[in-house]
Design an enzyme around this catalytic site. Structure first.
Site, PDB file in Angstrom:
ATOM      1  N   THR A   6       0.843  -1.190   0.000  1.00 33.46           N
ATOM      2  CA  THR A   6       0.000   0.000   0.000  1.00 33.46           C
ATOM      3  C   THR A   6       0.878   1.239   0.000  1.00 33.46           C
ATOM      4  O   THR A   6       2.015   1.199   0.473  1.00 33.46           O
ATOM      5  CB  THR A   6      -0.924   0.033   1.247  1.00 33.46           C
ATOM      6  OG1 THR A   6      -1.684   1.256   1.242  1.00 33.46           O
ATOM      7  CG2 THR A   6      -0.143  -0.049   2.546  1.00 33.46           C
ATOM      8  N   GLY A  10      -1.242   4.899   6.949  1.00 33.36           N
ATOM      9  CA  GLY A  10      -2.341   4.805   7.926  1.00 33.36           C
ATOM     10  C   GLY A  10      -2.922   3.402   7.974  1.00 33.36           C
ATOM     11  O   GLY A  10      -3.268   2.882   9.043  1.00 33.36           O
ATOM     12  N   GLU A  31      -4.989  -0.522 -10.094  1.00 30.38           N
ATOM     13  CA  GLU A  31      -6.350  -0.647  -9.553  1.00 30.38           C
ATOM     14  C   GLU A  31      -7.291  -0.823 -10.731  1.00 30.38           C
ATOM     15  O   GLU A  31      -7.624   0.153 -11.413  1.00 30.38           O
ATOM     16  CB  GLU A  31      -6.726   0.593  -8.739  1.00 30.38           C
ATOM     17  CG  GLU A  31      -6.067   0.606  -7.386  1.00 30.38           C
ATOM     18  CD  GLU A  31      -6.930   1.214  -6.289  1.00 30.38           C
ATOM     19  OE1 GLU A  31      -8.132   1.473  -6.519  1.00 30.38           O
ATOM     20  OE2 GLU A  31      -6.396   1.416  -5.196  1.00 30.38           O
ATOM     21  N   ASP A  60      -8.735  -3.026  -0.296  1.00 35.54           N
ATOM     22  CA  ASP A  60      -9.474  -2.042  -1.071  1.00 35.54           C
ATOM     23  C   ASP A  60     -10.727  -1.691  -0.287  1.00 35.54           C
ATOM     24  O   ASP A  60     -11.420  -2.574   0.225  1.00 35.54           O
ATOM     25  CB  ASP A  60      -9.829  -2.574  -2.455  1.00 35.54           C
ATOM     26  CG  ASP A  60     -10.076  -1.409  -3.398  1.00 35.54           C
ATOM     27  OD1 ASP A  60      -9.128  -0.655  -3.664  1.00 35.54           O
ATOM     28  OD2 ASP A  60     -11.220  -1.241  -3.845  1.00 35.54           O
ATOM     29  N   SER A  61     -10.978  -0.405  -0.169  1.00 31.28           N
ATOM     30  CA  SER A  61     -12.060   0.062   0.695  1.00 31.28           C
ATOM     31  C   SER A  61     -12.956   1.020  -0.065  1.00 31.28           C
ATOM     32  O   SER A  61     -12.554   1.574  -1.090  1.00 31.28           O
ATOM     33  CB  SER A  61     -11.497   0.800   1.910  1.00 31.28           C
ATOM     34  OG  SER A  61     -10.512   0.042   2.541  1.00 31.28           O
ATOM     35  N   PHE A 169      -7.658   9.268   8.355  1.00 28.11           N
ATOM     36  CA  PHE A 169      -7.349   9.711   6.989  1.00 28.11           C
ATOM     37  C   PHE A 169      -8.617   9.581   6.158  1.00 28.11           C
ATOM     38  O   PHE A 169      -9.639   9.075   6.622  1.00 28.11           O
ATOM     39  CB  PHE A 169      -6.203   8.861   6.395  1.00 28.11           C
ATOM     40  CG  PHE A 169      -6.515   7.391   6.268  1.00 28.11           C
ATOM     41  CD1 PHE A 169      -7.053   6.881   5.089  1.00 28.11           C
ATOM     42  CD2 PHE A 169      -6.292   6.511   7.326  1.00 28.11           C
ATOM     43  CE1 PHE A 169      -7.354   5.530   4.972  1.00 28.11           C
ATOM     44  CE2 PHE A 169      -6.591   5.159   7.216  1.00 28.11           C
ATOM     45  CZ  PHE A 169      -7.120   4.671   6.030  1.00 28.11           C
ATOM     46  N   ASP A 172     -12.582   9.752   7.141  1.00 28.29           N
ATOM     47  CA  ASP A 172     -12.786   9.607   8.588  1.00 28.29           C
ATOM     48  C   ASP A 172     -13.526  10.781   9.233  1.00 28.29           C
ATOM     49  O   ASP A 172     -14.400  10.567  10.082  1.00 28.29           O
ATOM     50  CB  ASP A 172     -11.446   9.368   9.303  1.00 28.29           C
ATOM     51  CG  ASP A 172     -10.968   7.923   9.169  1.00 28.29           C
ATOM     52  OD1 ASP A 172     -11.769   7.073   8.741  1.00 28.29           O
ATOM     53  OD2 ASP A 172      -9.804   7.656   9.485  1.00 28.29           O
ATOM     54  N   LYS A 190     -10.742   3.129  16.650  1.00 26.52           N
ATOM     55  CA  LYS A 190     -11.255   2.940  15.282  1.00 26.52           C
ATOM     56  C   LYS A 190     -11.205   1.460  14.905  1.00 26.52           C
ATOM     57  O   LYS A 190     -12.166   0.900  14.384  1.00 26.52           O
ATOM     58  CB  LYS A 190     -10.444   3.793  14.293  1.00 26.52           C
ATOM     59  CG  LYS A 190     -10.936   3.661  12.852  1.00 26.52           C
ATOM     60  CD  LYS A 190     -10.112   4.466  11.860  1.00 26.52           C
ATOM     61  CE  LYS A 190     -10.489   4.095  10.419  1.00 26.52           C
ATOM     62  NZ  LYS A 190      -9.609   4.694   9.408  1.00 26.52           N
ATOM     63  N   HIS A 195     -14.502  -1.158   9.635  1.00 29.67           N
ATOM     64  CA  HIS A 195     -14.519  -2.088   8.516  1.00 29.67           C
ATOM     65  C   HIS A 195     -13.171  -2.798   8.375  1.00 29.67           C
ATOM     66  O   HIS A 195     -13.108  -4.015   8.279  1.00 29.67           O
ATOM     67  CB  HIS A 195     -14.837  -1.301   7.236  1.00 29.67           C
ATOM     68  CG  HIS A 195     -13.994  -0.066   7.060  1.00 29.67           C
ATOM     69  ND1 HIS A 195     -13.859   0.895   8.034  1.00 29.67           N
ATOM     70  CD2 HIS A 195     -13.204   0.340   6.039  1.00 29.67           C
ATOM     71  CE1 HIS A 195     -13.043   1.847   7.618  1.00 29.67           C
ATOM     72  NE2 HIS A 195     -12.623   1.522   6.396  1.00 29.67           N
TER      73      HIS A 195
HETATM   74  P1  IMP Z   1      -8.412   2.631  -1.160  1.00 34.59           P
HETATM   75  O1  IMP Z   1      -9.005   1.356  -0.761  1.00 34.59           O
HETATM   76  O2  IMP Z   1      -7.105   2.899  -0.496  1.00 34.59           O
HETATM   77  O3  IMP Z   1      -8.378   2.834  -2.647  1.00 34.59           O
HETATM   78  O4  IMP Z   1      -9.359   3.755  -0.570  1.00 34.59           O
HETATM   79  C1  IMP Z   1     -10.507   4.191  -1.254  1.00 34.59           C
HETATM   80  C2  IMP Z   1     -10.910   5.516  -0.681  1.00 34.59           C
HETATM   81  O5  IMP Z   1     -11.439   5.331   0.605  1.00 34.59           O
HETATM   82  C3  IMP Z   1      -9.780   6.534  -0.538  1.00 34.59           C
HETATM   83  O6  IMP Z   1     -10.341   7.806  -0.835  1.00 34.59           O
HETATM   84  C4  IMP Z   1      -9.370   6.427   0.916  1.00 34.59           C
HETATM   85  O7  IMP Z   1      -8.855   7.651   1.425  1.00 34.59           O
HETATM   86  C5  IMP Z   1     -10.698   6.093   1.551  1.00 34.59           C
HETATM   87  N1  IMP Z   1     -10.519   5.237   2.721  1.00 34.59           N
HETATM   88  C6  IMP Z   1     -10.007   3.985   2.753  1.00 34.59           C
HETATM   89  N2  IMP Z   1     -10.018   3.504   3.989  1.00 34.59           N
HETATM   90  C7  IMP Z   1     -10.540   4.491   4.761  1.00 34.59           C
HETATM   91  C8  IMP Z   1     -10.787   4.581   6.149  1.00 34.59           C
HETATM   92  O8  IMP Z   1     -10.516   3.688   6.961  1.00 34.59           O
HETATM   93  N3  IMP Z   1     -11.325   5.740   6.570  1.00 34.59           N
HETATM   94  C9  IMP Z   1     -11.635   6.775   5.732  1.00 34.59           C
HETATM   95  N4  IMP Z   1     -11.407   6.730   4.433  1.00 34.59           N
HETATM   96  C10 IMP Z   1     -10.860   5.589   3.952  1.00 34.59           C
END
Ligand code: IMP
Length: 213
Positions: A6, A10, A31, A60-61, A169, A172, A190, A195
């Site tokens: 990654t 964070g 991605e 991935d979130s 980050f 949040d 947190k 998640h």
């Molecule tokens: P990715 O999975 O790193 O691509 O994150 C997708 C989006 O979700 C990005 O804009 C991240 O900043 C946001 N994001 C991922 N995890 C979190 C979290 O735990 N809290 C808040 N935003 C998140």
């Protein structure tokens, strides 16, 4: 030691609580465009494993806003950088429903197969809402000869609110859970509800059970 692939320190910080010492590998894997976090994470885990040559996890979130039928979901990163979290809150504010979910898929790949379930098997949280077309995209991404990937999901419900707090980050500051935004929580608080914490806890249990790391 497990390698978390990654560019986001964070995420590594949050993972260490569940997995002990975790090495960050700052590799920007592709991605793939898709509507399913599992597809995106599994593709990334395979590419990262090929690059690192050792057991890796990627995550991935996405933020799934109920009033927008799950948007931005897999497009959360693009929306954060092009729209901004403050405007996501402003767009949500006039809606009757301020509910949302945060979802994470953690994908593990060590180049070997798994006993039960095989490649891309999901652990838990199968029922949360996603934008449509999810499973089709996921199935299409696996090709013969691809290393298997184990998938762990976590989901947390919350509410979109005016930004509060300095921690964390991404989204949040606008994601409130039980009266507190994620940005108002420290990492431990947190992780206990988030998640990512839920997905990492499942991964940690599975690594212990299978004696992997
Ligand atoms: P990715 O999975 O790193 O691509 O994150 C997708 C989006 O979700 C990005 O804009 C991240 O900043 C946001 N994001 C991922 N995890 C979190 C979290 O735990 N809290 C808040 N935003 C998140």
């Amino acid at each position: 030691m497990l390698t978390f692939v990654t560019t986001n320190p964070g995420k590594v910080h949050e993972a260490e609580e569940y997995l002990g010492s975790v090495e960050q590998f700052d590799f920007d894997y592709t991605e793939v465009q898709g509507e399913d976090l599992g597809t995106i994470a599994a593709h990334g885990a395979r590419e990262a494993y090929r690059e690192a040559g050792e057991p890796v996890i990627v995550d991935d979130s996405g933020l799934f806003v109920d009033a927008f039928d799950g948007f931005p979901g897999p497009y959360s990163s693009y929306v954060e950088s092009h729209v901004g979290i403050e405007r996501v809150w402003r767009l949500t504010e006039p809606e009757d429903d301020h509910g949302a979910k945060f979802r994470t898929v953690v994908a593990y790949c060590d180049g070997e197969g798994f006993d039960a379930g095989g490649a891309d098997r999901r652990e838990g949280a199968p029922n949360e809402r996603t934008v449509s077309g999810a499973s089709r995209a996921r199935a299409d991404s696996v090709r013969d000869g691809d290393p298997p990937v184990k998938i762990f999901e976590g989901v947390v419900p919350g509410t979109i609110v005016e930004p509060r707090g300095d921690g964390g980050f991404g989204y949040d500051p606008i994601f409130e859970h039980d009266g507190t935004t994620f940005a108002e929580m420290d990492t431990e608080e947190k992780n206990a509800v988030s998640h990512r914490g839920r997905a990492l806890a499942k991964l940690g249990d599975w690594l212990d059970e299978t004696g992997r790391v």
